[in-house]
Motif scaffolding. Structure first.
Motif, PDB file in Angstrom:
ATOM      1  N   ASN A 135       0.827  -1.207   0.000  1.00 53.10           N
ATOM      2  CA  ASN A 135       0.000   0.000   0.000  1.00 53.10           C
ATOM      3  C   ASN A 135       0.861   1.258   0.000  1.00 53.10           C
ATOM      4  O   ASN A 135       0.618   2.206  -0.770  1.00 53.10           O
ATOM      5  CB  ASN A 135      -0.917  -0.013   1.219  1.00 53.10           C
ATOM      6  N   ALA A 136       1.890   1.284   0.848  1.00 59.11           N
ATOM      7  CA  ALA A 136       2.785   2.445   0.916  1.00 59.11           C
ATOM      8  C   ALA A 136       3.552   2.621  -0.396  1.00 59.11           C
ATOM      9  O   ALA A 136       3.754   3.745  -0.870  1.00 59.11           O
ATOM     10  CB  ALA A 136       3.753   2.282   2.082  1.00 59.11           C
ATOM     11  N   THR A 137       3.964   1.501  -0.991  1.00 56.75           N
ATOM     12  CA  THR A 137       4.698   1.560  -2.260  1.00 56.75           C
ATOM     13  C   THR A 137       3.829   2.113  -3.384  1.00 56.75           C
ATOM     14  O   THR A 137       4.249   2.987  -4.159  1.00 56.75           O
ATOM     15  CB  THR A 137       5.213   0.172  -2.648  1.00 56.75           C
ATOM     16  N   MET A 138       2.602   1.616  -3.460  1.00 59.14           N
ATOM     17  CA  MET A 138       1.692   2.090  -4.512  1.00 59.14           C
ATOM     18  C   MET A 138       1.328   3.557  -4.304  1.00 59.14           C
ATOM     19  O   MET A 138       1.151   4.316  -5.276  1.00 59.14           O
ATOM     20  CB  MET A 138       0.428   1.226  -4.537  1.00 59.14           C
ATOM     21  N   GLY A 139       1.239   3.970  -3.047  1.00 57.40           N
ATOM     22  CA  GLY A 139       0.972   5.376  -2.774  1.00 57.40           C
ATOM     23  C   GLY A 139       2.095   6.270  -3.264  1.00 57.40           C
ATOM     24  O   GLY A 139       1.857   7.343  -3.843  1.00 57.40           O
ATOM     25  N   THR A 140       3.331   5.818  -3.049  1.00 54.24           N
ATOM     26  CA  THR A 140       4.488   6.583  -3.526  1.00 54.24           C
ATOM     27  C   THR A 140       4.518   6.630  -5.048  1.00 54.24           C
ATOM     28  O   THR A 140       4.798   7.680  -5.645  1.00 54.24           O
ATOM     29  CB  THR A 140       5.787   5.953  -2.990  1.00 54.24           C
ATOM     30  N   VAL A 141       4.219   5.495  -5.680  1.00 58.79           N
ATOM     31  CA  VAL A 141       4.176   5.442  -7.144  1.00 58.79           C
ATOM     32  C   VAL A 141       3.105   6.394  -7.674  1.00 58.79           C
ATOM     33  O   VAL A 141       3.320   7.099  -8.675  1.00 58.79           O
ATOM     34  CB  VAL A 141       3.901   4.000  -7.617  1.00 58.79           C
ATOM     35  N   TRP A 142       1.959   6.426  -6.999  1.00 55.69           N
ATOM     36  CA  TRP A 142       0.864   7.311  -7.429  1.00 55.69           C
ATOM     37  C   TRP A 142       1.310   8.769  -7.414  1.00 55.69           C
ATOM     38  O   TRP A 142       1.027   9.529  -8.353  1.00 55.69           O
ATOM     39  CB  TRP A 142      -0.335   7.127  -6.513  1.00 55.69           C
ATOM     40  N   VAL A 143       2.009   9.165  -6.349  1.00 59.28           N
ATOM     41  CA  VAL A 143       2.474  10.552  -6.241  1.00 59.28           C
ATOM     42  C   VAL A 143       3.464  10.874  -7.362  1.00 59.28           C
ATOM     43  O   VAL A 143       3.374  11.925  -8.012  1.00 59.28           O
ATOM     44  CB  VAL A 143       3.111  10.812  -4.862  1.00 59.28           C
ATOM     45  N   VAL A 144       4.400   9.965  -7.612  1.00 58.11           N
ATOM     46  CA  VAL A 144       5.415  10.191  -8.647  1.00 58.11           C
ATOM     47  C   VAL A 144       4.763  10.315 -10.020  1.00 58.11           C
ATOM     48  O   VAL A 144       5.086  11.231 -10.802  1.00 58.11           O
ATOM     49  CB  VAL A 144       6.458   9.051  -8.652  1.00 58.11           C
ATOM     50  N   LEU A 145       3.833   9.420 -10.331  1.00 55.15           N
ATOM     51  CA  LEU A 145       3.168   9.454 -11.635  1.00 55.15           C
ATOM     52  C   LEU A 145       2.280  10.685 -11.790  1.00 55.15           C
ATOM     53  O   LEU A 145       2.242  11.321 -12.847  1.00 55.15           O
ATOM     54  CB  LEU A 145       2.342   8.188 -11.839  1.00 55.15           C
ATOM     55  N   SER A 146       1.556  11.012 -10.736  1.00 53.89           N
ATOM     56  CA  SER A 146       0.620  12.139 -10.828  1.00 53.89           C
ATOM     57  C   SER A 146       1.337  13.467 -10.997  1.00 53.89           C
ATOM     58  O   SER A 146       0.796  14.404 -11.602  1.00 53.89           O
ATOM     59  CB  SER A 146      -0.276  12.180  -9.588  1.00 53.89           C
ATOM     60  N   MET A 147       2.547  13.574 -10.460  1.00 55.72           N
ATOM     61  CA  MET A 147       3.317  14.809 -10.593  1.00 55.72           C
ATOM     62  C   MET A 147       3.678  15.103 -12.054  1.00 55.72           C
ATOM     63  O   MET A 147       4.029  16.234 -12.394  1.00 55.72           O
ATOM     64  CB  MET A 147       4.589  14.724  -9.749  1.00 55.72           C
ATOM     65  N   GLN A 148       3.582  14.117 -12.900  1.00 52.21           N
ATOM     66  CA  GLN A 148       3.912  14.292 -14.314  1.00 52.21           C
ATOM     67  C   GLN A 148       2.683  14.649 -15.155  1.00 52.21           C
ATOM     68  O   GLN A 148       2.799  14.848 -16.360  1.00 52.21           O
ATOM     69  CB  GLN A 148       4.547  13.008 -14.857  1.00 52.21           C
ATOM     70  N   LEU A 149       1.512  14.701 -14.501  1.00 46.54           N
ATOM     71  CA  LEU A 149       0.265  15.001 -15.209  1.00 46.54           C
ATOM     72  C   LEU A 149      -0.106  16.473 -15.036  1.00 46.54           C
ATOM     73  O   LEU A 149       0.367  17.145 -14.112  1.00 46.54           O
ATOM     74  CB  LEU A 149      -0.851  14.099 -14.677  1.00 46.54           C
ATOM     75  N   ASN A 150      -0.992  16.940 -15.895  1.00 48.36           N
ATOM     76  CA  ASN A 150      -1.358  18.356 -15.883  1.00 48.36           C
ATOM     77  C   ASN A 150      -2.814  18.626 -15.552  1.00 48.36           C
ATOM     78  O   ASN A 150      -3.131  19.674 -14.979  1.00 48.36           O
ATOM     79  CB  ASN A 150      -1.042  18.986 -17.251  1.00 48.36           C
ATOM     80  N   THR A 151      -3.710  17.712 -15.903  1.00 49.36           N
ATOM     81  CA  THR A 151      -5.138  17.959 -15.692  1.00 49.36           C
ATOM     82  C   THR A 151      -5.784  16.815 -14.918  1.00 49.36           C
ATOM     83  O   THR A 151      -5.229  15.714 -14.817  1.00 49.36           O
ATOM     84  CB  THR A 151      -5.871  18.128 -17.037  1.00 49.36           C
ATOM     85  N   PHE A 152      -6.982  17.104 -14.397  1.00 49.21           N
ATOM     86  CA  PHE A 152      -7.735  16.075 -13.674  1.00 49.21           C
ATOM     87  C   PHE A 152      -8.191  14.963 -14.616  1.00 49.21           C
ATOM     88  O   PHE A 152      -8.321  13.811 -14.202  1.00 49.21           O
ATOM     89  CB  PHE A 152      -8.952  16.702 -12.978  1.00 49.21           C
TER      90      PHE A 152
END
Length: 353
Positions: A135-152
């Motif tokens: 769970n903690a690993t996937m949460g970190t991955v989510w943050v890293v991936l989302s930082m590369q996105l621009n819109t909802f």
């Protein structure tokens, strides 16, 4: 032309986030009061517990700052600018990191209880720990991936990860609570006072774990039922705060729980083997059952002082509760569970109800 879906459904999007911020602010106030109470009443707890309390309070505060910045950015700084609501702001993404870290720390704390009370059951503890780490690993991955996105709208591309995070968090909470309840249920002996104490502990475990589980499930259901809105943010913004409050409530309730058994002069309760841990003897001989004993001793202090309760936790005769909580033994009370191997379950002067 830029989509204005977020502005068109502002109640379900920004409105949901605003509600989450307000509730989170209230819960932070509660957790800060509990933190103050903890440091005031448990100054002798071990350094890692005091540090853990400080970290959870700090992460909660940072998280509230981040989500407050988020809602201020969308509703104040960019007031009446529908196009700006479609763009992601860094704070709404980074807040997930602090929620995940807080949840993982608290769940690991509860895992130490499962580890001790299950007589160091490696399979059970390891299985739940794997879920917490995933769970903690996937949460970190989510943050890293989302930082590369621009819109909802782009954020929808990683919705499966978002759903997985909420599902794993829910699973870990439920497994921890159920494991502790099963272990305590096996401790029931038919003796009124001991069963009453066990019922209190079980009820307390359920009450401290049910809020985080319900909140995580509500967030998960919202994500599945309404994936194009931010309704889940109402619940997700509060999960970290609920973890902190349940953790602090567990620490702060120690004196209250042990104080409820001050009227018991002496009680030795031998708990039957748990479903999770039994040992077989050599062939041709009867196996010695592994039992867990809860000893609650109340002694009268000299010169008319109030009784003091001692409840020591040991695993295989050595592991004491103060190893988990206190650096020095509290002269007023020390609650524990003692693991022993015995053929006789109760002393001869104990009478079942």
């Amino acid at each position: 032309m830029v989509s204005t879906r977020m502005a068109e459904h502002i109640d379900a999007n920004m409105g949901s986030m605003l509600i989450g911020v307000i509730v989170s602010a209230v819960l932070l106030g509660v957790s800060l009061v509990q933190t103050f109470y903890y440091y005031l009443n448990y100054p002798k707890d071990r350094w890692f517990l005091r540090t853990l309390v400080a970290l959870t309070a700090l992460f909660d505060t940072v998280h509230l700052v981040l989500i407050t910045h988020t809602i201020y950015h969308y509703l104040v700084s960019n007031y009446n600018k529908p196009e700006s609501m479609e763009l992601l702001i860094w704070s709404v993404l980074l807040e997930a990191l602090f929620t995940g870290v807080t949840g993982a720390l608290v769940q690991c704390f509860y895992l130490t209880r499962v580890w001790l009370l299950s007589n160091k059951n490696k399979f059970l503890t390891g299985f739940i720990l794997a879920i917490v780490v995933a769970n903690a690993t996937m949460g970190t991955v989510w943050v890293v991936l989302s930082m590369q996105l621009n819109t909802f709208d782009e954020l929808l591309s990683i919705s499966p990860i978002t759903i997985s995070i909420n599902a794993l968090s829910t699973a870990a909470d439920i497994l921890i609570a159920v494991s502790l309840c099963i272990i305590l249920h096996q401790a029931r002996t038919g003796f009124r006072k001991s069963d009453t104490m066990i019922n209190r502990l079980t009820l307390f475990i359920v009450n401290t774990g049910v809020l985080t589980s319900i909140c995580a499930m509500a967030s998960l259901i919202s994500l599945i039922a309404s994936p194009l809105t931010l309704i889940y943010a109402t619940f997700y913004f509060c999960i970290g705060r609920l973890y902190t409050n349940s953790f602090l409530a567990t620490l702060n309730a120690r004196k209250a729980i042990t104080g409820q058994v001050d009227d018991i002069s002496h009680m030795l309760v031998s708990i039957p083997p748990t479903l999770l841990n039994t040992h077989q003897g050599s062939a041709g001989k009867k196996s010695h059952q592994q039992t867990i004993s809860i000893r609650i001793e109340t002694t009268q202090e000299q010169h008319g002082k109030v009784p003091a309760s001692n409840l020591r936790t040991r695993s295989q005769g050595k592991l004491a509760d103060k190893e988990l909580y206190s650096e020095e033994e509290d002269p007023r009370q020390n609650v524990a569970l003692e693991t022993t191997k015995t053929h006789e379950s109760f002393e001869s002067d104990r009478h079942p109800v």
